[in-house]
Design an enzyme around this catalytic site. Sequence first.
Site, PDB file in Angstrom:
ATOM      1  N   CYS A  57      28.847  32.203  16.347  1.00 29.62           N
ATOM      2  CA  CYS A  57      30.057  32.467  15.554  1.00 29.62           C
ATOM      3  C   CYS A  57      30.759  31.208  15.069  1.00 29.62           C
ATOM      4  O   CYS A  57      30.730  30.913  13.875  1.00 29.62           O
ATOM      5  CB  CYS A  57      31.012  33.323  16.374  1.00 29.62           C
ATOM      6  SG  CYS A  57      30.239  34.864  16.912  1.00 29.62           S
ATOM      7  N   LYS A  79      28.828  28.575  12.581  1.00 29.59           N
ATOM      8  CA  LYS A  79      28.473  29.074  11.234  1.00 29.59           C
ATOM      9  C   LYS A  79      29.712  29.602  10.505  1.00 29.59           C
ATOM     10  O   LYS A  79      29.781  29.533   9.270  1.00 29.59           O
ATOM     11  CB  LYS A  79      27.369  30.134  11.303  1.00 29.59           C
ATOM     12  CG  LYS A  79      27.708  31.430  12.027  1.00 29.59           C
ATOM     13  CD  LYS A  79      27.843  32.622  11.112  1.00 29.59           C
ATOM     14  CE  LYS A  79      28.080  33.880  11.919  1.00 29.59           C
ATOM     15  NZ  LYS A  79      28.884  34.874  11.269  1.00 29.59           N
ATOM     16  N   ASN A 128      38.784  32.060  13.939  1.00 28.41           N
ATOM     17  CA  ASN A 128      37.678  31.249  14.458  1.00 28.41           C
ATOM     18  C   ASN A 128      37.815  29.782  14.034  1.00 28.41           C
ATOM     19  O   ASN A 128      37.498  28.880  14.811  1.00 28.41           O
ATOM     20  CB  ASN A 128      36.329  31.826  14.016  1.00 28.41           C
ATOM     21  CG  ASN A 128      35.868  32.937  14.958  1.00 28.41           C
ATOM     22  OD1 ASN A 128      36.580  33.307  15.890  1.00 28.41           O
ATOM     23  ND2 ASN A 128      34.685  33.479  14.719  1.00 28.41           N
TER      24      ASN A 128
HETATM   25  C1  UGA Z   1      34.230  33.494  19.380  1.00 25.93           C
HETATM   26  C2  UGA Z   1      35.722  33.860  19.359  1.00 25.93           C
HETATM   27  O1  UGA Z   1      36.348  33.331  20.518  1.00 25.93           O
HETATM   28  C3  UGA Z   1      35.892  35.382  19.323  1.00 25.93           C
HETATM   29  O2  UGA Z   1      37.270  35.710  19.234  1.00 25.93           O
HETATM   30  C4  UGA Z   1      35.157  35.925  18.091  1.00 25.93           C
HETATM   31  O3  UGA Z   1      35.232  37.330  18.029  1.00 25.93           O
HETATM   32  C5  UGA Z   1      33.697  35.524  18.197  1.00 25.93           C
HETATM   33  O4  UGA Z   1      33.589  34.090  18.247  1.00 25.93           O
HETATM   34  C6  UGA Z   1      33.002  36.041  16.970  1.00 25.93           C
HETATM   35  O5  UGA Z   1      33.271  35.544  15.881  1.00 25.93           O
HETATM   36  O6  UGA Z   1      32.251  37.015  17.068  1.00 25.93           O
HETATM   37  P1  UGA Z   1      32.355  33.468  21.294  1.00 25.93           P
HETATM   38  O7  UGA Z   1      31.464  32.840  20.260  1.00 25.93           O
HETATM   39  O8  UGA Z   1      31.849  34.584  22.127  1.00 25.93           O
HETATM   40  O9  UGA Z   1      33.700  34.017  20.585  1.00 25.93           O
HETATM   41  O10 UGA Z   1      32.747  32.322  22.306  1.00 25.93           O
HETATM   42  P2  UGA Z   1      34.055  31.461  22.638  1.00 25.93           P
HETATM   43  O11 UGA Z   1      34.586  31.886  23.932  1.00 25.93           O
HETATM   44  O12 UGA Z   1      34.971  31.396  21.479  1.00 25.93           O
HETATM   45  O13 UGA Z   1      33.384  30.027  22.828  1.00 25.93           O
HETATM   46  C7  UGA Z   1      32.759  29.373  21.721  1.00 25.93           C
HETATM   47  C8  UGA Z   1      32.268  28.016  22.128  1.00 25.93           C
HETATM   48  O14 UGA Z   1      33.366  27.148  22.349  1.00 25.93           O
HETATM   49  C9  UGA Z   1      31.435  27.984  23.406  1.00 25.93           C
HETATM   50  O15 UGA Z   1      30.300  27.156  23.213  1.00 25.93           O
HETATM   51  C10 UGA Z   1      32.376  27.398  24.431  1.00 25.93           C
HETATM   52  O16 UGA Z   1      31.702  26.717  25.454  1.00 25.93           O
HETATM   53  C11 UGA Z   1      33.186  26.450  23.569  1.00 25.93           C
HETATM   54  N1  UGA Z   1      34.518  26.119  24.124  1.00 25.93           N
HETATM   55  C12 UGA Z   1      35.448  27.093  24.318  1.00 25.93           C
HETATM   56  C13 UGA Z   1      34.818  24.800  24.428  1.00 25.93           C
HETATM   57  O17 UGA Z   1      33.986  23.883  24.255  1.00 25.93           O
HETATM   58  N2  UGA Z   1      36.059  24.501  24.934  1.00 25.93           N
HETATM   59  C14 UGA Z   1      37.001  25.449  25.131  1.00 25.93           C
HETATM   60  O18 UGA Z   1      38.107  25.102  25.590  1.00 25.93           O
HETATM   61  C15 UGA Z   1      36.677  26.782  24.828  1.00 25.93           C
END
Ligand code: UGA
Length: 470
Positions: free
Chosen positions: A269, A272, A217
């Site tokens: 996730c 934090k 993460n």
């Molecule tokens: C994240 C991790 O990707 C998972 O592998 C992990 O299991 C999870 O946290 C967790 O710890 O439980 P998640 O929080 O569901 O998953 O969402 P992500 O797809 O990682 O996106 C996180 C944030 O990053 C979102 O706000 C998204 O909009 C942002 N993001 C993502 C960007 O701003 N740019 C990107 O290129 C990708």
Amino acid sequence: MNITPTRITVIGTGYLGATHAACMAELGFEVIGLDIDPVKIATLNAGTVPFYEPGLNELVGRHVESGQLRFTTDSAEAARFGQVHFIGVGTPQQPGRLAADMSYVEAAIDNMAPHLSDGDIVVGKSTVPVGTAARMQHRLNARLPAGARVDLVWNPEFLREGFAVEDTLRPDRIVLGTSNQRSIAILKHVYAQPIAQGSALLVTDRQTAELVKTAANAFLATKISFINAMAELCEAADADVADLADAIGHDARIGRRFLNAGVGFGGGCLPKDIRAFRARAGELGLEDTLSFLTDIDRINTRRRQRVIDLAEQALGGRVSGRRVAVLGLAFKPDSDDLRDSPALDVARQLHRRGADVRAYDPMATEMAAIRHPGLDYRYSLTDAIRAAELVLVLTEWNEFVRMDPVAMGELADQAIIIDARNCLDADAWKQAGWNYAGLGRQHPVYEDPQLVHVPDTIAELTGDLELVEK
Ligand code: UGA
């Protein structure tokens, strides 16, 4: 128990636990899910999921109906039922501190331990500071029935919201933190199907397994903040961060995924987890080792401020009293999760500055209205955009990506749009007469916004067509 268990307990029924419970049932096990929230449990027992996650409602409904999956608030019942006990409770940030709140994990151990049987295994999935599993094994041992031996394994979860079912049934990797051969054999049985379908299996010690999750993460957060730092540079140098990401992403060592610049990361996730990771490094005497994560966090929150600044510029310096359509409230598309959502944060900050915020999200509007009353929530895209003086796209839902700029131009009072996720076809919006600004893309020029003209009709946009029609 031999090494082929049939009954599984899942403690905690949030995004992680409810998905894991339903997927374990899908893999053929009898499953009981445990939570302290009676309303959540009643909803799940009725076969309905109390949050939005694509495909999960169908899965829970099907397995509750077949009797293979049920939910309870009774920890003794749950602990006696299962042979393998997964812990999927939350580890939120402690109020006013960087560190994670471990009280739910500790309570899960304390409540189940006296009811476990010799040979059961406990499998931690929650994201925890390194060293937790060893501590929890001691805590467990101190509370087990006399003579019972129960191994505690760490098996981090990597599911993404919006893809939770797919990620649980077909994870790219399964990490088992234990040196106990029997526990490894049991979990190989539990995960036999995904392993057969190609999920990589990695067995390591417990503390490495814990670190794998926080490191993953932290890396993802760093990647996003890196491209957002490039976005800041692009804004200053009049360059285009989307083109830059495409070009560097072609290098397989860098990769294009998680290089989308915008309003930054949020959710329950990444924000934090990077803070708790820093706090844990400090506890281990390594204050400097992860100090860069402070910058990762700062870059991330600066993007929210950047959107607010752009909104003010677009409206001639002040947002007070101006009609702003906010598209998106959830922290990412295909989720109704509002935890640390950049979209909700921006919407609330604009509201605090006196803007007349009309907010719409395809899935999260109702929840936002309950949790944060005061904003003017709208229940359709057109209601949000009608009469707007500024449109902000803050979450890249498909419904927004597919908007017709011409039709939207007819609804809005002023054709000014800030695409804070760089998810729209900039040329199409510009051609339709909109003053379009992405983040980290060519600097928008806001003259007197009162002069930005909205075409009245499609014909006015396409002069030729108008002539033909005449
Ligand atoms: C994240 C991790 O990707 C998972 O592998 C992990 O299991 C999870 O946290 C967790 O710890 O439980 P998640 O929080 O569901 O998953 O969402 P992500 O797809 O990682 O996106 C996180 C944030 O990053 C979102 O706000 C998204 O909009 C942002 N993001 C993502 C960007 O701003 N740019 C990107 O290129 C990708």
